[in-house]
Design a protein around this motif. Structure first.
Motif, PDB file in Angstrom:
ATOM      1  N   TYR A 437       0.784  -1.234   0.000  1.00  0.00           N
ATOM      2  CA  TYR A 437       0.000   0.000   0.000  1.00  0.00           C
ATOM      3  C   TYR A 437       0.817   1.286   0.000  1.00  0.00           C
ATOM      4  O   TYR A 437       0.279   2.343  -0.333  1.00  0.00           O
ATOM      5  CB  TYR A 437      -0.970   0.000   1.183  1.00  0.00           C
ATOM      6  CG  TYR A 437      -2.286  -0.661   0.847  1.00  0.00           C
ATOM      7  CD1 TYR A 437      -3.422   0.095   0.560  1.00  0.00           C
ATOM      8  CD2 TYR A 437      -2.393  -2.044   0.775  1.00  0.00           C
ATOM      9  CE1 TYR A 437      -4.620  -0.511   0.225  1.00  0.00           C
ATOM     10  CE2 TYR A 437      -3.580  -2.660   0.450  1.00  0.00           C
ATOM     11  CZ  TYR A 437      -4.696  -1.888   0.174  1.00  0.00           C
ATOM     12  OH  TYR A 437      -5.886  -2.490  -0.155  1.00  0.00           O
ATOM     13  N   ILE A 438       2.080   1.260   0.395  1.00  0.00           N
ATOM     14  CA  ILE A 438       2.840   2.505   0.368  1.00  0.00           C
ATOM     15  C   ILE A 438       3.370   2.731  -1.043  1.00  0.00           C
ATOM     16  O   ILE A 438       3.475   1.788  -1.837  1.00  0.00           O
ATOM     17  CB  ILE A 438       3.987   2.507   1.398  1.00  0.00           C
ATOM     18  CG1 ILE A 438       5.087   1.504   1.005  1.00  0.00           C
ATOM     19  CG2 ILE A 438       3.467   2.238   2.796  1.00  0.00           C
ATOM     20  CD1 ILE A 438       6.324   1.609   1.873  1.00  0.00           C
ATOM     21  N   PRO A 439       3.721   3.974  -1.422  1.00  0.00           N
ATOM     22  CA  PRO A 439       4.227   4.243  -2.776  1.00  0.00           C
ATOM     23  C   PRO A 439       5.468   3.407  -3.088  1.00  0.00           C
ATOM     24  O   PRO A 439       6.291   3.147  -2.202  1.00  0.00           O
ATOM     25  CB  PRO A 439       4.569   5.740  -2.728  1.00  0.00           C
ATOM     26  CG  PRO A 439       3.708   6.296  -1.646  1.00  0.00           C
ATOM     27  CD  PRO A 439       3.589   5.214  -0.622  1.00  0.00           C
ATOM     28  N   GLN A 440       5.596   2.990  -4.338  1.00  0.00           N
ATOM     29  CA  GLN A 440       6.715   2.132  -4.710  1.00  0.00           C
ATOM     30  C   GLN A 440       8.063   2.822  -4.565  1.00  0.00           C
ATOM     31  O   GLN A 440       9.077   2.159  -4.340  1.00  0.00           O
ATOM     32  CB  GLN A 440       6.536   1.641  -6.156  1.00  0.00           C
ATOM     33  CG  GLN A 440       5.413   0.634  -6.325  1.00  0.00           C
ATOM     34  CD  GLN A 440       5.452  -0.043  -7.684  1.00  0.00           C
ATOM     35  OE1 GLN A 440       5.941   0.515  -8.668  1.00  0.00           O
ATOM     36  NE2 GLN A 440       4.937  -1.254  -7.745  1.00  0.00           N
ATOM     37  N   ASP A 441       8.094   4.145  -4.682  1.00  0.00           N
ATOM     38  CA  ASP A 441       9.369   4.849  -4.555  1.00  0.00           C
ATOM     39  C   ASP A 441       9.608   5.358  -3.138  1.00  0.00           C
ATOM     40  O   ASP A 441      10.567   6.084  -2.881  1.00  0.00           O
ATOM     41  CB  ASP A 441       9.461   6.009  -5.545  1.00  0.00           C
ATOM     42  CG  ASP A 441       8.448   7.117  -5.251  1.00  0.00           C
ATOM     43  OD1 ASP A 441       7.501   6.880  -4.479  1.00  0.00           O
ATOM     44  OD2 ASP A 441       8.617   8.227  -5.800  1.00  0.00           O
ATOM     45  N   ALA A 442       8.741   4.975  -2.185  1.00  0.00           N
ATOM     46  CA  ALA A 442       8.938   5.365  -0.792  1.00  0.00           C
ATOM     47  C   ALA A 442      10.135   4.620  -0.217  1.00  0.00           C
ATOM     48  O   ALA A 442      10.475   3.511  -0.639  1.00  0.00           O
ATOM     49  CB  ALA A 442       7.691   5.069   0.028  1.00  0.00           C
ATOM     50  N   THR A 466      15.542   2.030  -2.027  1.00  0.00           N
ATOM     51  CA  THR A 466      14.358   2.352  -1.225  1.00  0.00           C
ATOM     52  C   THR A 466      14.291   1.533   0.059  1.00  0.00           C
ATOM     53  O   THR A 466      13.314   1.641   0.798  1.00  0.00           O
ATOM     54  CB  THR A 466      13.068   2.119  -2.034  1.00  0.00           C
ATOM     55  OG1 THR A 466      13.078   0.784  -2.563  1.00  0.00           O
ATOM     56  CG2 THR A 466      12.951   3.124  -3.169  1.00  0.00           C
ATOM     57  N   ARG A 493      10.622  12.345  -1.331  1.00  0.00           N
ATOM     58  CA  ARG A 493      10.058  11.001  -1.191  1.00  0.00           C
ATOM     59  C   ARG A 493       9.344  10.829   0.149  1.00  0.00           C
ATOM     60  O   ARG A 493       9.688  11.456   1.137  1.00  0.00           O
ATOM     61  CB  ARG A 493      11.158   9.946  -1.295  1.00  0.00           C
ATOM     62  CG  ARG A 493      11.780   9.810  -2.667  1.00  0.00           C
ATOM     63  CD  ARG A 493      12.576   8.529  -2.739  1.00  0.00           C
ATOM     64  NE  ARG A 493      13.301   8.383  -3.988  1.00  0.00           N
ATOM     65  CZ  ARG A 493      13.944   7.276  -4.342  1.00  0.00           C
ATOM     66  NH1 ARG A 493      13.958   6.238  -3.539  1.00  0.00           N
ATOM     67  NH2 ARG A 493      14.581   7.209  -5.490  1.00  0.00           N
ATOM     68  N   GLU A 494       8.364   9.920   0.154  1.00  0.00           N
ATOM     69  CA  GLU A 494       7.769   9.511   1.411  1.00  0.00           C
ATOM     70  C   GLU A 494       8.758   8.584   2.130  1.00  0.00           C
ATOM     71  O   GLU A 494       9.405   7.738   1.503  1.00  0.00           O
ATOM     72  CB  GLU A 494       6.451   8.772   1.189  1.00  0.00           C
ATOM     73  CG  GLU A 494       5.308   9.651   0.701  1.00  0.00           C
ATOM     74  CD  GLU A 494       4.718  10.520   1.808  1.00  0.00           C
ATOM     75  OE1 GLU A 494       4.853  10.162   2.995  1.00  0.00           O
ATOM     76  OE2 GLU A 494       4.115  11.557   1.466  1.00  0.00           O
ATOM     77  N   GLU A 593      -3.545   4.704   3.939  1.00  0.00           N
ATOM     78  CA  GLU A 593      -4.116   5.658   2.987  1.00  0.00           C
ATOM     79  C   GLU A 593      -4.255   7.037   3.630  1.00  0.00           C
ATOM     80  O   GLU A 593      -3.972   8.069   3.005  1.00  0.00           O
ATOM     81  CB  GLU A 593      -5.476   5.159   2.499  1.00  0.00           C
ATOM     82  CG  GLU A 593      -5.387   3.914   1.621  1.00  0.00           C
ATOM     83  CD  GLU A 593      -6.749   3.322   1.295  1.00  0.00           C
ATOM     84  OE1 GLU A 593      -7.765   3.853   1.816  1.00  0.00           O
ATOM     85  OE2 GLU A 593      -6.810   2.334   0.539  1.00  0.00           O
ATOM     86  N   LEU A 596      -0.787   8.825   4.087  1.00  0.00           N
ATOM     87  CA  LEU A 596      -0.227   9.313   2.829  1.00  0.00           C
ATOM     88  C   LEU A 596      -0.785  10.681   2.459  1.00  0.00           C
ATOM     89  O   LEU A 596      -0.107  11.492   1.812  1.00  0.00           O
ATOM     90  CB  LEU A 596      -0.511   8.295   1.721  1.00  0.00           C
ATOM     91  CG  LEU A 596       0.176   8.535   0.372  1.00  0.00           C
ATOM     92  CD1 LEU A 596       1.697   8.574   0.528  1.00  0.00           C
ATOM     93  CD2 LEU A 596      -0.221   7.442  -0.621  1.00  0.00           C
ATOM     94  N   LYS A 597      -1.992  10.971   2.883  1.00  0.00           N
ATOM     95  CA  LYS A 597      -2.630  12.247   2.550  1.00  0.00           C
ATOM     96  C   LYS A 597      -2.149  13.399   3.436  1.00  0.00           C
ATOM     97  O   LYS A 597      -2.362  14.561   3.105  1.00  0.00           O
ATOM     98  CB  LYS A 597      -4.152  12.117   2.678  1.00  0.00           C
ATOM     99  CG  LYS A 597      -4.771  11.121   1.705  1.00  0.00           C
ATOM    100  CD  LYS A 597      -6.257  10.936   1.991  1.00  0.00           C
ATOM    101  CE  LYS A 597      -6.872   9.880   1.073  1.00  0.00           C
ATOM    102  NZ  LYS A 597      -8.304   9.630   1.398  1.00  0.00           N
TER     103      LYS A 597
END
Length: 651
Positions: A437-442, A466, A493-494, A593, A596-597
């Motif tokens: 669920y987290i961004p792939q580039d996090a 990463t 990046r996150e 989710e 992330l916002k």
């Protein structure tokens, strides 16, 4: 000679502002900023110098001296050792607090510049506040303790000594083969003393760090050895990442059909999707990498230190004719395991070795073994990601599935764990959801407890660089501080710090600094009500649980009472962090989710069942099991240790 009259502290700051490095792409500023916790030992000297400086060095306010050095270390690690931070603290306890983090940096070979305040060089006010007196030697201070954890150590008794100290500091900080913590102790009176420094000393300096080229004869010998082997295995270590050699390793593996396993420091140098990437190897490795490691007739280490976790205490590589080749910038590390040593930069070594093997027309003899091993592990990983625990009650009659290695322990306490933590969520399932669920580039970061093992085995890195794991020292408390350092290195990046409840309790103060700097980090806290990894180690070696679970003291006088339930979300909310809680898969997805916002730092308090982490996949770890005990279980564990040790290499 033109001179500039400056205090020692002013000269130090002016020098650091003019340091640049060139790794082949042109000069870049080397020292990004300074973390500080001010006290009487540094606020008037170095503090004044930073206040009146040009502003080229960003000053960050730390909350805990250990935490700020962890942040500086993570910054340099994520920057592939091409940018660093300095850290300053006051005398006595302020400086001593940096020791653990200094050791962490040095163990991982990550450059960080430490500037601890020190007691008076003149000794006039001795004993000054927070001074430690040694009646047998008045020259010793707390800062002498840094000698054991530094790659370079110095103390400035006179202002002019600063020049040779700083030049040597830069030599060590920029050394790819032997870097780590550099400590320059600064007596508080000397910081404020003035001297006429040569203006030339403050010119712009560019430290050109050229990759070390391999010797042709070493490459030829390595190629000859590889050419005679059928089933070689590559080990991808941290040196691959620091050298930017991920693409070279992947090309090498693909060209010669050689699979590779990842160390904690090397993981994500190459995407997990690469057909030859077996994933984590060793004690915290998976079934895929460890199966092929045992059958390899040659091990090619690239940028690895071959720690006990990578080699399974020198027992993993079990082929009767196994030999070793190592590509490493450090002659010391290259010679480990009595390997054929190729002393070189990882990228340069792989390219030269590739050319030599291509001339020989080499290709490994693997057929379908790589795919079969990967398929078997993927099946197991899917099982781990999908594990659900249904607590048996009189009403529903459902029984829970168990992890085989700890089934007995889990069976006995499962209802208690589930009731106290109000969860049926397995740690392995939680990690699978987070990975999805987290961004792939996090960027994910970890350090200690059971999470490094679970993550090295289970985490799939879709994007290079990463996965950020501190496992050279496995220092509890690195995770959240390190996340801040990573965010400072890559603000776009996150960043997610995966931390256990034990590590969170130990050190999370730099979470406040992340809010102060408006640098968002996401803390995912997996609460299993104790030091779960060490609790498992106790019980797997025949001991009973003692002081590793977070329990109240019981009627028997031992820590055998009820489990503690702690609201970690509430503690973080008090700082101003946006918090979430989760004890089911759906709640975790929703929390991820929501986090992330958010624009500012977040914390997700995830309650997981104890003992639902992964366990060994064919790798042994040598630990100190007692030779004499009144417990039959401990005696059996000792006998097992003895048998395993007989199978391991002795050096």
């Amino acid at each position: 000679m033109e001179t500039i009259r400056l205090t020692t502290a002013q000269a130090l700051v002016k020098f650091l502002e003019q340091q640049y490095v060139d790794f082949g792409g042109g000069p870049e500023r080397y020292v990004h900023g300074v973390f500080t916790v001010f006290g009487h030992g540094n606020v008037l000297g170095l503090g004044q110098a930073l206040q009146e400086a040009s502003g080229a060095l960003t000053v960050y306010q730390g909350r805990n001296e250990q935490g700020m050095v962890h942040a500086a270390t993570a910054f340099a690690k994520q920057s592939r050792r091409r940018r660093i931070m300095a850290c300053t603290a006051s005398v006595g306890p302020g400086s001593a607090n940096m020791l653990t983090a200094a050791a962490t940096a040095t163990a991982n070979q990550i450059p960080v510049l430490l500037l601890p305040g020190d007691t008076f060089a003149t000794r006039q006010p001795d004993p000054v506040l927070q001074q430690m007196e040694h009646t047998y030697n008045l020259s010793i201070t707390v800062n002498d303790a840094f000698k054991a954890v530094s790659k370079y150590w110095d103390r400035i008794y006179r202002p002019e000594q600063l020049m040779t100290a700083l030049l040597n500091a830069m030599r060590v900080l920029t050394d790819p083969a032997d870097t780590g913590a550099v400590t320059i102790a600064l007596p508080q009176d000397v910081q404020s003393e003035a001297w006429d420094y040569p203006a030339e000393f403050f010119r712009k300096r560019v430290h050109r760090v050229a990759p070390r080229l391999p010797r042709p004869d070493e490459i030829a010998a390595a190629a000859e050895l590889i050419a005679g082997k059928q089933r070689p295995l590559l080990i991808c270590g941290g040196g691959v990442r620091y050298a930017g050699a991920g693409a070279d390793l992947r090309a090498f593996a693909e060209k010669f059909a050689i699979p590779f396993g990842e160390t904690q420091a090397g993981k994500s140098a190459v995407e997990s999707s690469c057909a030859f990437n077996l994933g984590g190897i060793g004690v915290t490795g998976n079934g895929s990498a460890n199966t092929l490691a045992k059958e390899a007739d040659l091990v090619i280490g690239v940028g690895t230190r071959f720690t006990d976790f990578t080699t399974a205490s020198k027992s993993l590589f079990a082929h009767p004719e196994v030999e070793f080749v190592t590509l490493n910038a450090s002659p010391y590390h290259a010679a480990k395991l009595d390997a054929l040593a190729v002393v070189c930069d990882a990228a340069e070594g792989l390219r030269a070795l590739s050319a030599a093997l291509e001339e020989r027309g080499y290709r490994s003899a693997y057929t379908d073994e790589i795919v079969s091993a990967q398929d078997a592990w993927n099946t197991e990983r899917q099982r781990l990601c999908g594990v659900e625990y249904n607590i048996k009650t009189e009403e529903n009659g459902n029984a829970a599935p168990f992890v085989p290695e700890v089934a007995g322990h889990l069976d006995e306490k499962l209802p208690e764990y589930a009731a106290k933590l109000d969860t049926t969520l397995a740690q392995t399932r939680a990690l699978g959801i987070i990975n999805e669920y987290i961004p792939q580039d996090a960027i994910v970061i970890g350090a200690a407890g059971s999470l490094p093992g679970d993550m090295q085995r289970m985490w799939k890195a879709a994007v290079p660089d990463t996965y950020h794991m501190e496992y050279g020292f496995s220092c509890m408390g690195y995770e959240i501080s390190g996340a801040l350092g990573v965010k400072l290195a890559e603000p776009e990046r996150e960043v997610y710090a995966l931390v256990g409840d034990g590590s969170y309790q130990m050190l999370h103060s730099e979470l406040v600094t992340s809010l102060q700097e408006n640098r968002k980090i996401n803390v995912i806290l997996l609460d299993n009500a104790g030091f779960g990894c060490i609790n498992n180690l106790q019980m797997e070696q025949g001991l009973n649980s003692m002081a590793t679970e977070f329990r109240h003291r019981g009627p028997d006088g031992r820590m055998s009472g009820e489990l503690m339930r702690i609201d970690y979300a509430a503690s973080a909310a008090g700082y101003g962090v946006k918090t979430f809680t989760a004890s089911t898969a759906e709640e975790l997805r929703s929390a991820l989710e929501g986090a992330l916002k958010e624009e500012h730092s977040t914390l997700i308090d995830v309650k997981v069942l104890p003992k639902t982490m992964t366990h060994g996949y064919g790798a042994w770890w040598h630990v100190g099991v007692p030779e004499v005990s009144g417990s039959e279980a401990v005696q059996a564990a000792y006998e097992q240790r003895t048998g395993q040790l007989e199978k391991a290499r002795s050096y």
